[in-house]
Write a protein that holds these residues in place. Structure first.
Motif, PDB file in Angstrom:
ATOM      1  N   ILE A  84      37.076  40.452  55.884  1.00  0.00           N
ATOM      2  CA  ILE A  84      38.085  40.132  54.866  1.00  0.00           C
ATOM      3  C   ILE A  84      38.356  41.413  54.097  1.00  0.00           C
ATOM      4  CG2 ILE A  84      38.656  38.711  52.872  1.00  0.00           C
ATOM      5  CD1 ILE A  84      36.558  36.673  53.868  1.00  0.00           C
ATOM      6  N   GLU A  85      39.571  41.866  54.182  1.00  0.00           N
ATOM      7  CA  GLU A  85      39.953  43.117  53.513  1.00  0.00           C
ATOM      8  C   GLU A  85      40.294  42.861  52.046  1.00  0.00           C
ATOM      9  OE1 GLU A  85      39.637  45.960  55.145  1.00  0.00           O
ATOM     10  OE2 GLU A  85      39.179  44.954  57.027  1.00  0.00           O
ATOM     11  N   GLU A  86      40.209  43.899  51.243  1.00  0.00           N
ATOM     12  CA  GLU A  86      40.631  43.816  49.844  1.00  0.00           C
ATOM     13  C   GLU A  86      42.153  43.704  49.785  1.00  0.00           C
ATOM     14  OE1 GLU A  86      38.938  43.293  47.296  1.00  0.00           O
ATOM     15  OE2 GLU A  86      36.930  43.947  47.808  1.00  0.00           O
ATOM     16  N   PRO A  87      42.718  43.035  48.832  1.00  0.00           N
ATOM     17  CA  PRO A  87      42.061  42.408  47.684  1.00  0.00           C
ATOM     18  C   PRO A  87      41.522  41.010  47.974  1.00  0.00           C
ATOM     19  CG  PRO A  87      44.414  42.132  47.451  1.00  0.00           C
ATOM     20  CD  PRO A  87      44.185  42.936  48.726  1.00  0.00           C
ATOM     21  N   ASP A  88      41.753  40.497  49.179  1.00  0.00           N
ATOM     22  CA  ASP A  88      41.318  39.138  49.507  1.00  0.00           C
ATOM     23  C   ASP A  88      39.811  38.957  49.390  1.00  0.00           C
ATOM     24  OD1 ASP A  88      43.954  38.538  49.964  1.00  0.00           O
ATOM     25  OD2 ASP A  88      43.695  38.010  52.081  1.00  0.00           O
ATOM     26  N   TYR A  89      39.036  39.958  49.787  1.00  0.00           N
ATOM     27  CA  TYR A  89      37.581  39.815  49.753  1.00  0.00           C
ATOM     28  C   TYR A  89      37.101  39.471  48.348  1.00  0.00           C
ATOM     29  CZ  TYR A  89      32.604  40.704  50.159  1.00  0.00           C
ATOM     30  OH  TYR A  89      31.238  40.563  50.126  1.00  0.00           O
ATOM     31  N   THR A  90      37.572  40.220  47.356  1.00  0.00           N
ATOM     32  CA  THR A  90      37.163  39.970  45.976  1.00  0.00           C
ATOM     33  C   THR A  90      37.671  38.623  45.492  1.00  0.00           C
ATOM     34  OG1 THR A  90      37.026  42.328  45.483  1.00  0.00           O
ATOM     35  CG2 THR A  90      37.301  40.844  43.606  1.00  0.00           C
ATOM     36  N   LEU A  91      38.903  38.260  45.860  1.00  0.00           N
ATOM     37  CA  LEU A  91      39.439  36.955  45.469  1.00  0.00           C
ATOM     38  C   LEU A  91      38.596  35.820  46.045  1.00  0.00           C
ATOM     39  CD1 LEU A  91      43.287  37.493  45.862  1.00  0.00           C
ATOM     40  CD2 LEU A  91      42.091  36.889  43.756  1.00  0.00           C
ATOM     41  N   VAL A  92      38.240  35.927  47.315  1.00  0.00           N
ATOM     42  CA  VAL A  92      37.435  34.892  47.973  1.00  0.00           C
ATOM     43  C   VAL A  92      36.056  34.819  47.333  1.00  0.00           C
ATOM     44  CG1 VAL A  92      36.271  34.271  50.132  1.00  0.00           C
ATOM     45  CG2 VAL A  92      38.681  34.951  50.164  1.00  0.00           C
ATOM     46  N   LEU A  93      35.420  35.942  47.166  1.00  0.00           N
ATOM     47  CA  LEU A  93      34.073  35.958  46.587  1.00  0.00           C
ATOM     48  C   LEU A  93      34.078  35.440  45.154  1.00  0.00           C
ATOM     49  CD1 LEU A  93      31.275  36.626  47.577  1.00  0.00           C
ATOM     50  CD2 LEU A  93      31.599  38.959  46.750  1.00  0.00           C
ATOM     51  N   ASP A  94      35.056  35.848  44.354  1.00  0.00           N
ATOM     52  CA  ASP A  94      35.165  35.346  42.980  1.00  0.00           C
ATOM     53  C   ASP A  94      35.374  33.837  42.971  1.00  0.00           C
ATOM     54  OD1 ASP A  94      34.900  37.923  41.992  1.00  0.00           O
ATOM     55  OD2 ASP A  94      37.027  38.150  41.489  1.00  0.00           O
ATOM     56  N   TYR A  95      36.250  33.361  43.847  1.00  0.00           N
ATOM     57  CA  TYR A  95      36.539  31.932  43.936  1.00  0.00           C
ATOM     58  C   TYR A  95      35.288  31.142  44.319  1.00  0.00           C
ATOM     59  CZ  TYR A  95      38.384  27.516  45.654  1.00  0.00           C
ATOM     60  OH  TYR A  95      38.602  26.178  45.879  1.00  0.00           O
ATOM     61  N   LEU A  96      34.605  31.589  45.357  1.00  0.00           N
ATOM     62  CA  LEU A  96      33.401  30.884  45.813  1.00  0.00           C
ATOM     63  C   LEU A  96      32.316  30.887  44.744  1.00  0.00           C
ATOM     64  CD1 LEU A  96      33.276  32.213  49.475  1.00  0.00           C
ATOM     65  CD2 LEU A  96      33.899  29.895  48.740  1.00  0.00           C
ATOM     66  N   ALA A  97      32.111  32.018  44.095  1.00  0.00           N
ATOM     67  CA  ALA A  97      31.071  32.121  43.071  1.00  0.00           C
ATOM     68  C   ALA A  97      31.385  31.238  41.865  1.00  0.00           C
ATOM     69  CB  ALA A  97      30.911  33.573  42.635  1.00  0.00           C
ATOM     70  N   GLU A  98      32.648  31.087  41.548  1.00  0.00           N
ATOM     71  CA  GLU A  98      33.024  30.258  40.397  1.00  0.00           C
ATOM     72  C   GLU A  98      32.980  28.771  40.720  1.00  0.00           C
ATOM     73  OE1 GLU A  98      36.797  29.308  37.454  1.00  0.00           O
ATOM     74  OE2 GLU A  98      36.797  31.182  38.597  1.00  0.00           O
ATOM     75  N   HIS A  99      33.514  28.391  41.854  1.00  0.00           N
ATOM     76  CA  HIS A  99      33.697  26.974  42.157  1.00  0.00           C
ATOM     77  C   HIS A  99      32.605  26.354  43.025  1.00  0.00           C
ATOM     78  CE1 HIS A  99      37.605  26.917  40.262  1.00  0.00           C
ATOM     79  NE2 HIS A  99      37.870  28.054  40.877  1.00  0.00           N
ATOM     80  N   TYR A 100      31.853  27.177  43.745  1.00  0.00           N
ATOM     81  CA  TYR A 100      30.823  26.653  44.657  1.00  0.00           C
ATOM     82  C   TYR A 100      29.536  27.444  44.491  1.00  0.00           C
ATOM     83  CZ  TYR A 100      34.881  24.256  46.330  1.00  0.00           C
ATOM     84  OH  TYR A 100      36.007  23.480  46.380  1.00  0.00           O
ATOM     85  N   ASN A 101      29.074  27.515  43.248  1.00  0.00           N
ATOM     86  CA  ASN A 101      27.853  28.225  42.915  1.00  0.00           C
ATOM     87  C   ASN A 101      26.677  27.254  42.956  1.00  0.00           C
ATOM     88  OD1 ASN A 101      25.954  30.112  41.742  1.00  0.00           O
ATOM     89  ND2 ASN A 101      27.699  31.172  40.861  1.00  0.00           N
ATOM     90  N   THR A 102      25.522  27.690  42.534  1.00  0.00           N
ATOM     91  CA  THR A 102      24.312  26.877  42.644  1.00  0.00           C
ATOM     92  C   THR A 102      24.370  25.603  41.810  1.00  0.00           C
ATOM     93  OG1 THR A 102      23.250  28.245  40.960  1.00  0.00           O
ATOM     94  CG2 THR A 102      22.833  28.802  43.273  1.00  0.00           C
ATOM     95  N   ASP A 103      25.187  25.572  40.769  1.00  0.00           N
ATOM     96  CA  ASP A 103      25.309  24.339  39.988  1.00  0.00           C
ATOM     97  C   ASP A 103      26.246  23.340  40.665  1.00  0.00           C
ATOM     98  OD1 ASP A 103      27.741  25.572  39.548  1.00  0.00           O
ATOM     99  OD2 ASP A 103      27.649  25.441  37.362  1.00  0.00           O
ATOM    100  N   ARG A 104      26.944  23.788  41.738  1.00  0.00           N
ATOM    101  CA  ARG A 104      27.811  22.957  42.574  1.00  0.00           C
ATOM    102  C   ARG A 104      28.796  22.118  41.760  1.00  0.00           C
ATOM    103  NH1 ARG A 104      24.210  21.448  47.642  1.00  0.00           N
ATOM    104  NH2 ARG A 104      26.017  20.197  48.030  1.00  0.00           N
ATOM    105  N   PRO A 105      29.576  22.763  40.875  1.00  0.00           N
ATOM    106  CA  PRO A 105      30.475  21.983  40.021  1.00  0.00           C
ATOM    107  C   PRO A 105      31.548  21.211  40.787  1.00  0.00           C
ATOM    108  CG  PRO A 105      31.047  24.300  39.940  1.00  0.00           C
ATOM    109  CD  PRO A 105      29.754  24.185  40.722  1.00  0.00           C
ATOM    110  N   ASN A 106      31.864  21.611  41.977  1.00  0.00           N
ATOM    111  CA  ASN A 106      32.938  20.957  42.738  1.00  0.00           C
ATOM    112  C   ASN A 106      32.437  20.366  44.056  1.00  0.00           C
ATOM    113  OD1 ASN A 106      35.219  21.546  40.959  1.00  0.00           O
ATOM    114  ND2 ASN A 106      34.623  23.647  41.372  1.00  0.00           N
ATOM    115  N   PHE A 107      31.162  19.997  44.077  1.00  0.00           N
ATOM    116  CA  PHE A 107      30.611  19.364  45.273  1.00  0.00           C
ATOM    117  C   PHE A 107      31.370  18.078  45.551  1.00  0.00           C
ATOM    118  CE2 PHE A 107      27.602  16.552  47.469  1.00  0.00           C
ATOM    119  CZ  PHE A 107      27.283  17.357  48.543  1.00  0.00           C
TER     120      PHE A 107
END
Length: 110
Positions: A84-107
């Motif tokens: 995944i090339e930039e800027p998509d890589y950072t967008l994807v990683l930011d999105y995943l870390a925010e919405h699908y982190n260890t607290d699983r807010p959007n499970f």
């Protein structure tokens, strides 16, 4: 403890398959990104992840930012995923870390 290969076995088995529901989502007024919650980076995440497996596999995870980065690197190195090339890589990683982190807010509950 389950290793990464075992965790991703369902994704590998379902590679290159997309569900009819995800394909029709935009037509039915639902999110065009299937199970992924709306937000900045959802489209990029859907494009890069659902190319090989259901977005539901993503939505069911709960990983730290570092583990998401490791998982993406593993998929590129070991599973043949296109980097995944930039800027998509950072967008994807930011999105995943925010919405699908260890607290699983959007499970997904359904």
């Amino acid at each position: 403890m389950m290793n990464l290969s075992m965790m991703l076995r369902p994704a590998i088995a379902g590679a290159f398959m997309m569900t009819a529901a995800a394909a029709q989502a935009g037509e039915n007024g639902e999110s065009p990104f299937g199970a992924l919650v709306p937000g900045e980076g959802a489209e990029e995440t859907y494009v890069h992840c659902a190319a090989c497996h259901s977005e539901m596999l993503v939505a069911q995870q709960g990983l730290t930012r570092e583990r998401w980065a490791d998982l993406i690197e593993w998929m590129v190195d070991e599973q043949g995923m296109n980097p995944i090339e930039e800027p998509d890589y950072t967008l994807v990683l930011d999105y995943l870390a925010e919405h699908y982190n260890t607290d699983r807010p959007n499970f997904p509950r359904n």
